[in-house]
Design a protein around this motif. Sequence first.
Motif, PDB file in Angstrom:
ATOM      1  N   ARG A 256       0.821  -1.208   0.000  1.00 33.59           N
ATOM      2  CA  ARG A 256       0.000   0.000   0.000  1.00 33.59           C
ATOM      3  C   ARG A 256       0.855   1.258   0.000  1.00 33.59           C
ATOM      4  NH1 ARG A 256      -2.762  -3.294  -1.574  1.00 33.59           N
ATOM      5  NH2 ARG A 256      -4.646  -4.196  -0.639  1.00 33.59           N
ATOM      6  N   VAL A 257       1.946   1.238   0.752  1.00 36.83           N
ATOM      7  CA  VAL A 257       2.864   2.385   0.739  1.00 36.83           C
ATOM      8  C   VAL A 257       3.403   2.602  -0.673  1.00 36.83           C
ATOM      9  CG1 VAL A 257       5.069   3.277   1.577  1.00 36.83           C
ATOM     10  CG2 VAL A 257       3.488   2.175   3.174  1.00 36.83           C
ATOM     11  N   ALA A 258       3.820   1.524  -1.336  1.00 41.05           N
ATOM     12  CA  ALA A 258       4.351   1.643  -2.696  1.00 41.05           C
ATOM     13  C   ALA A 258       3.296   2.188  -3.658  1.00 41.05           C
ATOM     14  CB  ALA A 258       4.854   0.279  -3.171  1.00 41.05           C
ATOM     15  N   GLN A 259       2.052   1.765  -3.489  1.00 42.67           N
ATOM     16  CA  GLN A 259       0.983   2.230  -4.374  1.00 42.67           C
ATOM     17  C   GLN A 259       0.671   3.700  -4.145  1.00 42.67           C
ATOM     18  OE1 GLN A 259      -1.567  -0.913  -2.993  1.00 42.67           O
ATOM     19  NE2 GLN A 259      -1.552  -1.979  -4.968  1.00 42.67           N
ATOM     20  N   ARG A 260       0.693   4.143  -2.899  1.00 41.15           N
ATOM     21  CA  ARG A 260       0.459   5.570  -2.612  1.00 41.15           C
ATOM     22  C   ARG A 260       1.603   6.419  -3.177  1.00 41.15           C
ATOM     23  NH1 ARG A 260      -4.512   6.982   0.484  1.00 41.15           N
ATOM     24  NH2 ARG A 260      -5.300   4.931   1.082  1.00 41.15           N
ATOM     25  N   ARG A 261       2.800   5.925  -3.032  1.00 42.70           N
ATOM     26  CA  ARG A 261       3.947   6.662  -3.568  1.00 42.70           C
ATOM     27  C   ARG A 261       3.907   6.702  -5.102  1.00 42.70           C
ATOM     28  NH1 ARG A 261       8.257   8.057  -0.606  1.00 42.70           N
ATOM     29  NH2 ARG A 261       9.739   7.458  -2.239  1.00 42.70           N
ATOM     30  N   ALA A 262       3.380   5.651  -5.705  1.00 38.82           N
ATOM     31  CA  ALA A 262       3.224   5.631  -7.161  1.00 38.82           C
ATOM     32  C   ALA A 262       2.207   6.689  -7.608  1.00 38.82           C
ATOM     33  CB  ALA A 262       2.795   4.248  -7.634  1.00 38.82           C
ATOM     34  N   MET A 263       1.159   6.890  -6.797  1.00 35.96           N
ATOM     35  CA  MET A 263       0.206   7.947  -7.128  1.00 35.96           C
ATOM     36  C   MET A 263       0.870   9.322  -7.051  1.00 35.96           C
ATOM     37  SD  MET A 263      -2.682   6.903  -8.180  1.00 35.96           S
ATOM     38  CE  MET A 263      -3.426   8.531  -8.193  1.00 35.96           C
ATOM     39  N   HIS A 264       1.744   9.512  -6.065  1.00 34.34           N
ATOM     40  CA  HIS A 264       2.470  10.785  -5.970  1.00 34.34           C
ATOM     41  C   HIS A 264       3.361  10.975  -7.192  1.00 34.34           C
ATOM     42  CE1 HIS A 264       5.550  13.666  -4.515  1.00 34.34           C
ATOM     43  NE2 HIS A 264       4.542  14.185  -3.855  1.00 34.34           N
ATOM     44  N   ALA A 265       4.014   9.909  -7.640  1.00 32.23           N
ATOM     45  CA  ALA A 265       4.851   9.996  -8.837  1.00 32.23           C
ATOM     46  C   ALA A 265       3.996  10.332 -10.068  1.00 32.23           C
ATOM     47  CB  ALA A 265       5.592   8.682  -9.052  1.00 32.23           C
ATOM     48  N   PHE A 266       2.794   9.781 -10.118  1.00 32.36           N
ATOM     49  CA  PHE A 266       1.863  10.090 -11.209  1.00 32.36           C
ATOM     50  C   PHE A 266       1.557  11.588 -11.239  1.00 32.36           C
ATOM     51  CE2 PHE A 266      -2.741  10.940 -11.810  1.00 32.36           C
ATOM     52  CZ  PHE A 266      -2.833  10.756 -13.184  1.00 32.36           C
ATOM     53  N   TYR A 267       1.243  12.161 -10.100  1.00 27.64           N
ATOM     54  CA  TYR A 267       0.939  13.593 -10.058  1.00 27.64           C
ATOM     55  C   TYR A 267       2.171  14.448 -10.338  1.00 27.64           C
ATOM     56  CZ  TYR A 267      -3.727  12.636  -8.181  1.00 27.64           C
ATOM     57  OH  TYR A 267      -5.027  12.214  -8.021  1.00 27.64           O
ATOM     58  N   THR A 268       3.329  13.976  -9.916  1.00 31.84           N
ATOM     59  CA  THR A 268       4.566  14.696 -10.230  1.00 31.84           C
ATOM     60  C   THR A 268       4.725  14.831 -11.731  1.00 31.84           C
ATOM     61  OG1 THR A 268       5.638  13.897  -8.201  1.00 31.84           O
ATOM     62  CG2 THR A 268       7.079  14.673  -9.969  1.00 31.84           C
ATOM     63  N   GLU A 269       4.409  13.757 -12.446  1.00 31.05           N
ATOM     64  CA  GLU A 269       4.496  13.782 -13.916  1.00 31.05           C
ATOM     65  C   GLU A 269       3.407  14.656 -14.513  1.00 31.05           C
ATOM     66  OE1 GLU A 269       3.533  12.927 -17.879  1.00 31.05           O
ATOM     67  OE2 GLU A 269       2.353  11.948 -16.308  1.00 31.05           O
ATOM     68  N   VAL A 270       2.180  14.572 -13.982  1.00 27.29           N
ATOM     69  CA  VAL A 270       1.054  15.358 -14.506  1.00 27.29           C
ATOM     70  C   VAL A 270       1.345  16.855 -14.419  1.00 27.29           C
ATOM     71  CG1 VAL A 270      -1.340  16.044 -14.043  1.00 27.29           C
ATOM     72  CG2 VAL A 270      -0.730  13.622 -14.104  1.00 27.29           C
ATOM     73  N   PHE A 271       1.912  17.291 -13.299  1.00 30.21           N
ATOM     74  CA  PHE A 271       2.132  18.723 -13.077  1.00 30.21           C
ATOM     75  C   PHE A 271       3.561  19.170 -13.412  1.00 30.21           C
ATOM     76  CE2 PHE A 271      -1.472  17.811 -10.190  1.00 30.21           C
ATOM     77  CZ  PHE A 271      -2.360  18.786 -10.626  1.00 30.21           C
ATOM     78  N   SER A 272       4.338  18.312 -14.036  1.00 30.16           N
ATOM     79  CA  SER A 272       5.763  18.611 -14.259  1.00 30.16           C
ATOM     80  C   SER A 272       5.991  19.869 -15.090  1.00 30.16           C
ATOM     81  CB  SER A 272       6.459  17.420 -14.921  1.00 30.16           C
ATOM     82  OG  SER A 272       5.853  17.125 -16.175  1.00 30.16           O
ATOM     83  N   ASP A 273       5.108  20.153 -16.036  1.00 28.86           N
ATOM     84  CA  ASP A 273       5.300  21.314 -16.912  1.00 28.86           C
ATOM     85  C   ASP A 273       4.305  22.434 -16.625  1.00 28.86           C
ATOM     86  OD1 ASP A 273       7.409  20.073 -18.339  1.00 28.86           O
ATOM     87  OD2 ASP A 273       5.948  18.959 -19.548  1.00 28.86           O
ATOM     88  N   VAL A 274       3.672  22.377 -15.444  1.00 27.50           N
ATOM     89  CA  VAL A 274       2.659  23.375 -15.092  1.00 27.50           C
ATOM     90  C   VAL A 274       3.265  24.405 -14.145  1.00 27.50           C
ATOM     91  CG1 VAL A 274       0.404  23.765 -14.045  1.00 27.50           C
ATOM     92  CG2 VAL A 274       0.827  21.664 -15.360  1.00 27.50           C
ATOM     93  N   GLU A 275       3.348  25.630 -14.586  1.00 27.64           N
ATOM     94  CA  GLU A 275       3.898  26.692 -13.742  1.00 27.64           C
ATOM     95  C   GLU A 275       2.906  27.070 -12.649  1.00 27.64           C
ATOM     96  OE1 GLU A 275       5.310  30.096 -15.789  1.00 27.64           O
ATOM     97  OE2 GLU A 275       6.592  28.972 -17.172  1.00 27.64           O
ATOM     98  N   GLY A 276       3.425  27.306 -11.455  1.00 24.91           N
ATOM     99  CA  GLY A 276       2.609  27.823 -10.375  1.00 24.91           C
ATOM    100  C   GLY A 276       1.960  26.779  -9.501  1.00 24.91           C
ATOM    101  N   ILE A 277       2.023  25.501  -9.870  1.00 30.71           N
ATOM    102  CA  ILE A 277       1.471  24.433  -9.044  1.00 30.71           C
ATOM    103  C   ILE A 277       2.616  23.539  -8.587  1.00 30.71           C
ATOM    104  CG2 ILE A 277      -0.009  22.384  -8.983  1.00 30.71           C
ATOM    105  CD1 ILE A 277      -1.953  23.784 -10.783  1.00 30.71           C
ATOM    106  N   THR A 278       2.748  23.370  -7.279  1.00 34.77           N
ATOM    107  CA  THR A 278       3.828  22.560  -6.721  1.00 34.77           C
ATOM    108  C   THR A 278       3.246  21.480  -5.823  1.00 34.77           C
ATOM    109  OG1 THR A 278       4.071  24.101  -4.859  1.00 34.77           O
ATOM    110  CG2 THR A 278       5.473  24.469  -6.801  1.00 34.77           C
ATOM    111  N   LEU A 279       3.990  20.387  -5.677  1.00 30.19           N
ATOM    112  CA  LEU A 279       3.572  19.275  -4.836  1.00 30.19           C
ATOM    113  C   LEU A 279       4.304  19.304  -3.510  1.00 30.19           C
ATOM    114  CD1 LEU A 279       3.014  18.185  -7.862  1.00 30.19           C
ATOM    115  CD2 LEU A 279       3.031  15.940  -6.790  1.00 30.19           C
ATOM    116  N   LEU A 280       3.616  18.856  -2.449  1.00 30.60           N
ATOM    117  CA  LEU A 280       4.296  18.586  -1.188  1.00 30.60           C
ATOM    118  C   LEU A 280       5.185  17.370  -1.408  1.00 30.60           C
ATOM    119  CD1 LEU A 280       4.734  18.918   1.893  1.00 30.60           C
ATOM    120  CD2 LEU A 280       2.718  17.457   2.213  1.00 30.60           C
ATOM    121  N   LYS A 281       6.501  17.534  -1.203  1.00 24.90           N
ATOM    122  CA  LYS A 281       7.429  16.439  -1.448  1.00 24.90           C
ATOM    123  C   LYS A 281       8.518  16.429  -0.386  1.00 24.90           C
ATOM    124  CE  LYS A 281      10.270  19.166  -4.648  1.00 24.90           C
ATOM    125  NZ  LYS A 281      10.840  19.242  -6.013  1.00 24.90           N
ATOM    126  N   GLU A 282       9.248  15.319  -0.313  1.00 22.43           N
ATOM    127  CA  GLU A 282      10.312  15.207   0.679  1.00 22.43           C
ATOM    128  C   GLU A 282      11.368  16.284   0.461  1.00 22.43           C
ATOM    129  OE1 GLU A 282       9.185  10.713   0.070  1.00 22.43           O
ATOM    130  OE2 GLU A 282       9.352  12.489  -1.213  1.00 22.43           O
TER     131      GLU A 282
END
Length: 376
Positions: A256-282
């Motif tokens: 479950r931890v791996a799957q949740r982290r995979a969702m975070h990686a998914f959003y990192t990719e989705v917003f990678s080229d979007v200015e002004g939106i940042t993710l909470l990350k380590e």
Amino acid sequence: MDNPKIWLSSPHMGGTEQKYIKEAFDDNWVAPLGPNVNGLEADLESFLREEKKIAAVSAGTAALHLALILSGVEAGDEVICQSLTFSASANPIVYQGATPVFVDSEPDTWNICPDALEEAIKDRIALGKKPKAIIAVHLYGMPYKVDEIHAVAGKYSIPVIEDAAEALGSHYKGQNCGTFGPMAILSFNGNKIITTSGGGALVCPDEGLKKRAVFLATQARDQAAHYQHSHIGYNYRMSNICAGIGRGQMEVLEERVAQRRAMHAFYTEVFSDVEGITLLKEPDEDYFCNHWLTAILTESFEQREALRLAMEEDNIESRPIWKPMHLQPVFKEAPYYGGGIAEDIFDKGLCLPSGSNLTDTDRDRIRSAVMKFLNL
């Protein structure tokens, strides 16, 4: 609205939960004690390591209430609490007749700010009100600044109670969240990374304190043939049925931890080229977040709300960041220390669907909704 609902964080069964529940029914262990309760506590102790002892209880809130009692918090005392959190982090302070003193966040982890924490401690001591405890939260699974917070707490000899309700499976410098303070709490609510339907746990430093916690959680009945009570007790013990669900869930925790982290990686990719939106990350490699929920900061309250409503239009659940406790009507008279970091995160922050059971089809819908909103 024909599309099925995509939930923010829904329960995700692993497949063996019913085996443990069936054993409980077959053996008639349908009570707040039994093999599953003992087994879940042992499973959690094995997972957390650090020689901790676990008391399984009815909710994370119950665990925090017990932690405050065991820390000696009484009516008239003060307890420092992170402001940017769910109300269950603060409510048990009031259960004890104590006063919450709220502290702002810092921008790296969104958790309790070490500088504002020390400012609060100094000021309360100057007023003759040294805090009895500090409640520090690992928000959305992100470890707080462990070294800095515990250094401040140690300087003034104030115990830290870890609110690790959202952080099972997260760690800092290789050590599991929930093991840094003398006591910590976990939650197994239906939306958490693993669930017991409802439930929680108190993480204790030794067997003696665990026994004291269990005593209080089972109505504080004295050793006597009749029912005798010398202390106020509570009906806080976890049922053997709920613990059976938890035993099955523990078998898939790492997955479950791996799957949740995979969702975070998914959003990192989705917003990678979007200015002004940042993710909470380590902030750096010392932090390992389970990413129970992936959270973003938008450019403004208006953009956050527009995105939330756009996703809602497609039957996709998202949720604003917790409203800081010092802004809550029920706590309007409570002291607050810090600036506007927590308020800014609340205004601009949004939690996105992060469940471990989301499918590729769900992710495609989420991506499409975001891209449509951003006109990309």
